[in-house]
Design a protein around this motif. Structure first.
Motif, PDB file in Angstrom:
ATOM      1  N   PRO B 237       0.820  -1.228   0.000  1.00 31.56           N
ATOM      2  CA  PRO B 237       0.000   0.000   0.000  1.00 31.56           C
ATOM      3  C   PRO B 237       0.849   1.271   0.000  1.00 31.56           C
ATOM      4  N   LYS B 238       1.962   1.234   0.739  1.00 33.98           N
ATOM      5  CA  LYS B 238       2.826   2.408   0.781  1.00 33.98           C
ATOM      6  C   LYS B 238       3.406   2.678  -0.605  1.00 33.98           C
ATOM      7  N   LEU B 239       3.807   1.613  -1.268  1.00 35.03           N
ATOM      8  CA  LEU B 239       4.371   1.758  -2.605  1.00 35.03           C
ATOM      9  C   LEU B 239       3.347   2.361  -3.557  1.00 35.03           C
ATOM     10  N   ILE B 240       2.097   1.926  -3.426  1.00 33.43           N
ATOM     11  CA  ILE B 240       1.072   2.435  -4.338  1.00 33.43           C
ATOM     12  C   ILE B 240       0.769   3.903  -4.070  1.00 33.43           C
ATOM     13  N   THR B 241       0.779   4.285  -2.784  1.00 31.16           N
ATOM     14  CA  THR B 241       0.594   5.696  -2.465  1.00 31.16           C
ATOM     15  C   THR B 241       1.694   6.533  -3.117  1.00 31.16           C
ATOM     16  N   ARG B 242       2.909   6.038  -3.020  1.00 29.29           N
ATOM     17  CA  ARG B 242       4.037   6.759  -3.600  1.00 29.29           C
ATOM     18  C   ARG B 242       3.906   6.843  -5.119  1.00 29.29           C
ATOM     19  N   LEU B 243       3.473   5.741  -5.711  1.00 22.84           N
ATOM     20  CA  LEU B 243       3.265   5.681  -7.153  1.00 22.84           C
ATOM     21  C   LEU B 243       2.259   6.741  -7.596  1.00 22.84           C
ATOM     22  N   GLU B 244       1.174   6.867  -6.809  1.00 22.93           N
ATOM     23  CA  GLU B 244       0.165   7.887  -7.091  1.00 22.93           C
ATOM     24  C   GLU B 244       0.790   9.279  -7.107  1.00 22.93           C
ATOM     25  N   GLN B 245       1.653   9.526  -6.114  1.00 26.12           N
ATOM     26  CA  GLN B 245       2.272  10.851  -6.020  1.00 26.12           C
ATOM     27  C   GLN B 245       3.157  11.119  -7.235  1.00 26.12           C
ATOM     28  N   VAL B 246       3.903  10.096  -7.629  1.00 19.41           N
ATOM     29  CA  VAL B 246       4.779  10.248  -8.796  1.00 19.41           C
ATOM     30  C   VAL B 246       3.939  10.602 -10.028  1.00 19.41           C
ATOM     31  N   LEU B 247       2.826   9.873 -10.201  1.00 23.18           N
ATOM     32  CA  LEU B 247       1.973  10.114 -11.371  1.00 23.18           C
ATOM     33  C   LEU B 247       1.298  11.473 -11.298  1.00 23.18           C
ATOM     34  N   GLU B 248       0.907  11.864 -10.086  1.00 24.32           N
ATOM     35  CA  GLU B 248       0.248  13.147  -9.934  1.00 24.32           C
ATOM     36  C   GLU B 248       1.174  14.280 -10.370  1.00 24.32           C
ATOM     37  N   ARG B 249       2.442  14.153  -9.996  1.00 27.31           N
ATOM     38  CA  ARG B 249       3.405  15.181 -10.383  1.00 27.31           C
ATOM     39  C   ARG B 249       3.561  15.219 -11.915  1.00 27.31           C
ATOM     40  N   LEU B 250       3.535  14.016 -12.522  1.00 28.40           N
ATOM     41  CA  LEU B 250       3.655  13.949 -13.981  1.00 28.40           C
ATOM     42  C   LEU B 250       2.474  14.604 -14.671  1.00 28.40           C
ATOM     43  N   HIS B 251       1.296  14.500 -14.035  1.00 30.74           N
ATOM     44  CA  HIS B 251       0.067  14.914 -14.710  1.00 30.74           C
ATOM     45  C   HIS B 251      -0.521  16.206 -14.165  1.00 30.74           C
ATOM     46  N   THR B 445      -6.792   6.254  -1.837  1.00 31.28           N
ATOM     47  CA  THR B 445      -6.198   5.914  -3.125  1.00 31.28           C
ATOM     48  C   THR B 445      -7.128   5.031  -3.946  1.00 31.28           C
ATOM     49  N   LEU B 446      -7.727   4.039  -3.287  1.00 31.39           N
ATOM     50  CA  LEU B 446      -8.609   3.132  -4.023  1.00 31.39           C
ATOM     51  C   LEU B 446      -9.867   3.863  -4.507  1.00 31.39           C
ATOM     52  N   LEU B 447     -10.390   4.773  -3.669  1.00 29.25           N
ATOM     53  CA  LEU B 447     -11.553   5.564  -4.096  1.00 29.25           C
ATOM     54  C   LEU B 447     -11.206   6.354  -5.352  1.00 29.25           C
ATOM     55  N   ARG B 448     -10.058   7.003  -5.304  1.00 28.86           N
ATOM     56  CA  ARG B 448      -9.647   7.822  -6.435  1.00 28.86           C
ATOM     57  C   ARG B 448      -9.543   6.981  -7.701  1.00 28.86           C
ATOM     58  N   LYS B 449      -9.056   5.762  -7.533  1.00 28.16           N
ATOM     59  CA  LYS B 449      -8.841   4.898  -8.681  1.00 28.16           C
ATOM     60  C   LYS B 449     -10.142   4.332  -9.222  1.00 28.16           C
ATOM     61  N   ARG B 450     -11.050   3.968  -8.335  1.00 27.14           N
ATOM     62  CA  ARG B 450     -12.242   3.252  -8.793  1.00 27.14           C
ATOM     63  C   ARG B 450     -13.376   4.183  -9.199  1.00 27.14           C
ATOM     64  N   LEU B 451     -13.387   5.412  -8.665  1.00 26.96           N
ATOM     65  CA  LEU B 451     -14.510   6.294  -8.969  1.00 26.96           C
ATOM     66  C   LEU B 451     -14.204   7.187 -10.169  1.00 26.96           C
ATOM     67  N   ARG B 452     -15.246   7.861 -10.644  1.00 29.97           N
ATOM     68  CA  ARG B 452     -15.049   8.727 -11.803  1.00 29.97           C
ATOM     69  C   ARG B 452     -14.296   9.984 -11.398  1.00 29.97           C
ATOM     70  N   GLY B 453     -13.636  10.609 -12.372  1.00 36.40           N
ATOM     71  CA  GLY B 453     -12.905  11.839 -12.098  1.00 36.40           C
ATOM     72  C   GLY B 453     -13.812  12.956 -11.616  1.00 36.40           C
ATOM     73  N   THR B 454     -15.107  12.875 -11.936  1.00 35.90           N
ATOM     74  CA  THR B 454     -16.028  13.941 -11.559  1.00 35.90           C
ATOM     75  C   THR B 454     -16.596  13.757 -10.156  1.00 35.90           C
ATOM     76  N   ASP B 455     -16.407  12.569  -9.579  1.00 35.48           N
ATOM     77  CA  ASP B 455     -16.891  12.358  -8.218  1.00 35.48           C
ATOM     78  C   ASP B 455     -15.997  13.124  -7.248  1.00 35.48           C
ATOM     79  N   VAL B 456     -16.602  13.706  -6.217  1.00 34.69           N
ATOM     80  CA  VAL B 456     -15.823  14.487  -5.261  1.00 34.69           C
ATOM     81  C   VAL B 456     -15.636  13.668  -3.986  1.00 34.69           C
ATOM     82  N   LEU B 457     -14.385  13.611  -3.509  1.00 35.99           N
ATOM     83  CA  LEU B 457     -14.071  12.753  -2.377  1.00 35.99           C
ATOM     84  C   LEU B 457     -13.577  13.584  -1.201  1.00 35.99           C
ATOM     85  N   GLY B 458     -14.018  13.231  -0.006  1.00 36.06           N
ATOM     86  CA  GLY B 458     -13.547  13.969   1.156  1.00 36.06           C
ATOM     87  C   GLY B 458     -13.319  13.061   2.343  1.00 36.06           C
ATOM     88  N   ARG B 459     -12.401  13.495   3.223  1.00 33.08           N
ATOM     89  CA  ARG B 459     -12.228  12.794   4.494  1.00 33.08           C
ATOM     90  C   ARG B 459     -13.046  13.559   5.511  1.00 33.08           C
TER      91      ARG B 459
END
Lengths: 130, 544
Positions: B237-251, B445-459
């Motif tokens: 899970p830690k690796l995947i979180t990091r992967l997300e961050q790397v991709l976010e910076r790219l995009h 991370t899983l919410l972000r991946k599985r839901l649509r880009g238009t869905d709004v997510l909050g803690r």
């Protein structure tokens, strides 16, 4: 009825020229002369003596319709059937090309396996008409 | 040479020239990002598209032909509509994004006997596909990681040998490489040499997995431009979180710039310069329309001339600052003012920086980029939860209210869901807060991946989350979120030598057009439904 043997193709894209030559010569058994730009077409056609000329429509410099006009101004080339090769094949577009004096239009992209048959079909139509 | 061989040869020539044609199309298509693109550029673009539509089909790419013809027609419509445009802004940008995706239509139709001969996007080293490649010779670990990556909706491929990966790399390049390689003295030195050489030339981001954790190995990874370094046993899970961050910076989305200046030539120059630097640039000619423009274009930054006929830049800045919403929006003055006293005075009036004309290209681009990065960071800090990157309590509540207003006006359904991790206190008590945080991050991370880009997510709170799903009825929301629930329970977390999984309870409330329920009540209903799920056994979804 005359057999179609000699065809000239004016086209600026090298890959399309190459594939058309291959298709017309190998599949269709025709003798093909290639020309890469419109303003050379007149001289080359007078030299080669084609029975039919295929013209790409959109070319840099002299485009297809202007080339057709230039060909028609030469006594030797006045009556040679010309067909346009183009991606613009809406009915009104085809009508427009015919009104310029073309015998027909061959749609791009063409299939290398059937191109020579399409050319022969157009040729037969002009033979019947004359 | 036979007919087929010759035909194949010409096809190959054509396919080889295709990447550069597509590149040219992409470059020319940049013009579509500006409100008044140059006619010449659009005509060249149309010409290229026309050629492509006329040729690609002959070389076994009929889908590309058809798409190019369609795009050409749309481009011609835009060309015809000018100069009375304005209404076509939307179509212009849509066409741009469709043009960017043109390479997806490079699908060979009738070359089944030669799968290797298909289009080779990696040839010029330009086209990156959003893929994750994994090099792991430990098959058990490799497939575990692969399963996780796919659960998070990543397109992932597993390679068990470096040679296989190299061969595939000839054809396509992934965005991120996750490599379990033998660094330092761990393995045979020839492999190491080969790998370093390969990584020096590769354009993909790299994450290393290593059996050893020492300074030497880490230094070597850093030297190979690694974005992250993970030690075995692997914390997936830690690796995947990091992967997300790397991709976010790219995009990161392009910087949105608003230019306010009366010098038309200069404006056009800045516009081109910043557009070429990858930014989205808008120009405001009528200062009195500032409010509408800001609302519509949502710029990240404003470049403003200090001296304009009829209006003073300082006053315009002051007007912008009268709106709470734009208090934090960076404003940079562009001016020929050389008097330091007057420069300072201008800065006092609500601007963030002062650039003296003439400004060098590099200076302007750097100033804009760095200001935008900072202001985005600050905005994120204000509205986003630092652990998960999801919206904070107040911001997600605001999002529910906004969506409610929108749905009411448009007469559409939408859903609010409340999610809560089951027995989360036990996770914290047993494994510690650091592990607990990891479970929380994985939900995000899983919410972000599985839901649509238009869905709004909050803690919403500690282990409680809120999801706002626009234009969506309860059945659809339930299907998506139940799929999420099942995937979440399949994730494995590790705490030391121990492995565990976690579950989640979900409650959904639906807004139906025409009903009187308000935003506040939707949240309450979702909460009630979630408690119903808890009461009746947990790890389930209940419709409120």
């Amino acid at each position: 009825m005359n057999e179609l043997v000699r065809v000239m193709y004016v086209e600026d894209e090298p890959d399309i020229r190459a594939v058309a030559k291959l298709a017309l010569e190998v599949v269709g058994g025709l003798t093909v002369e290639l020309c890469e730009q419109g303003d050379r077409a007149v001289a080359q056609a007078e030299n080669f003596g084609p029975q039919m000329i295929l013209l790409d429509v959109m070319m840099p410099g002299m485009d297809g319709p202007s080339t057709l006009k230039a060909l028609r101004e030469r006594p030797l080339l006045q009556n040679i059937p010309v067909a346009f090769m183009t991606a613009k094949v809406q009915p009104h577009e085809i009508e427009h090309f015919k009104s310029l004096g073309a015998v027909g239009v061959i749609a791009k992209p063409f299939d290398p396996m059937t191109l020579s048959q399409q050319v022969r079909d157009l040729w037969k139509k002009t033979e019947v008409a004359s | 040479m036979s007919f087929n061989e010759k035909l194949h040869q010409i096809q190959q020539q054509y396919l080889q020239s295709l990447p550069s044609t597509l590149q040219q199309i992409n470059t020319l298509a940049q013009a579509l990002l500006t409100p008044a693109p140059g006619t010449e550029q659009l005509k060249s673009l149309s010409h290229l598209l026309h050629k492509l539509s006329g040729a690609a089909g002959t070389f076994g790419l009929p889908a590309l032909s058809t798409k190019a013809a369609e795009l050409d027609q749309r481009l011609e419509a835009i060309l015809l509509a000018r100069p009375a445009s304005g209404s076509s802004d939307h179509e212009r940008l849509r066409l741009k994004s469709d043009l960017d995706a043109l390479s997806e239509f490079v699908v060979p139709a009738d070359l089944p006997e030669r799968p290797e001969s298909s289009f080779n996007p990696g040839k010029n080293g330009q086209t990156l596909i959003p893929e994750i490649w994994l090099l792991e010779d430990d098959v058990a670990l490799g497939s575990a990681l692969l399963t996780h990556l796919q659960a998070f909706n990543f397109k992932a491929r597993l390679f068990t040998s470096f040679a296989d990966l190299l061969r595939a790399y000839d054809k396509a390049k992934p965005e991120v490489l996750i490599l379990d390689v033998l660094l330092g003295n761990e393995g045979r030195s020839t492999d190491c040499m080969l790998e370093s050489k390969f990584l020096e030339n590769s354009s993909s981001r790299v994450i290393f997995i290593s059996a050893k954790d020492n300074f030497q190995t880490r230094l070597q990874a850093a030297d190979l431009r690694a974005d992250a370094f993970f030690v075995k046993p692997l914390d997936i899970p830690k690796l995947i979180t990091r992967l997300e961050q790397v991709l976010e910076r790219l995009h990161a989305p392009p910087e949105r710039v608003l230019i306010i200046d009366d010098d038309e030539l200069l404006v056009r120059y800045y516009q081109q310069l910043l557009t070429d630097a990858g930014m989205l640039v808008h120009v405001l000619n009528q200062p009195e329309r500032i409010k509408e423009t800001l609302e519509h274009d949502c710029p990240d930054i404003i470049l403003m001339d200090l001296e304009m006929p009829g209006i003073d830049g300082q006053n315009l800045a002051a007007v912008i600052r009268q709106y709470d919403h734009w208090l934090g929006l960076p404003i940079i003055y562009l001016s020929a003012e050389h008097d330091p006293q007057r420069q300072l005075l201008a800065l006092n009036q609500g601007a963030d920086d002062f650039l003296i004309k003439p400004v060098t290209d590099e200076h302007l681009i750097t100033a804009v980029k760095s200001k935008v990065v900072r202001s985005r960071q600050i905005l994120d800090l204000m509205t986003k939860d630092s652990l998960t990157g999801l919206l904070k309590h107040a911001a997600i509540k605001e999002a529910v209210r906004r969506e409610w207003g929108l749905a009411k006006r448009k007469g559409e359904a939408f859903c609010v869901a409340m999610l809560d991790i089951d027995h989360f206190k036990q996770v914290n008590d047993r494994f510690g807060h650091a592990i607990g945080d990891e479970v929380i991050t994985s939900v995000a991370t899983l919410l972000r991946k599985r839901l649509r880009g238009t869905d709004v997510l909050g803690r919403y709170g500690g282990e409680e989350f809120v999801v706002v799903m626009s234009r969506c009825d309860a059945d659809t929301a339930a299907k998506v979120l139940d799929d999420f629930r099942q995937r979440f329970q399949e994730l494995r977390f590790s705490a030391g030598a121990e492995q565990f999984s976690a579950t989640i309870s979900i409650g959904i409330a639906e807004y139906r057009p025409g009903t009187n329920i308000d935003a506040e009540a939707l949240l309450v209903n979702a909460d009630k439904a979630m408690y119903e799920a808890k009461k009746t056994g947990r790890n389930k979804l209940v419709l409120g």
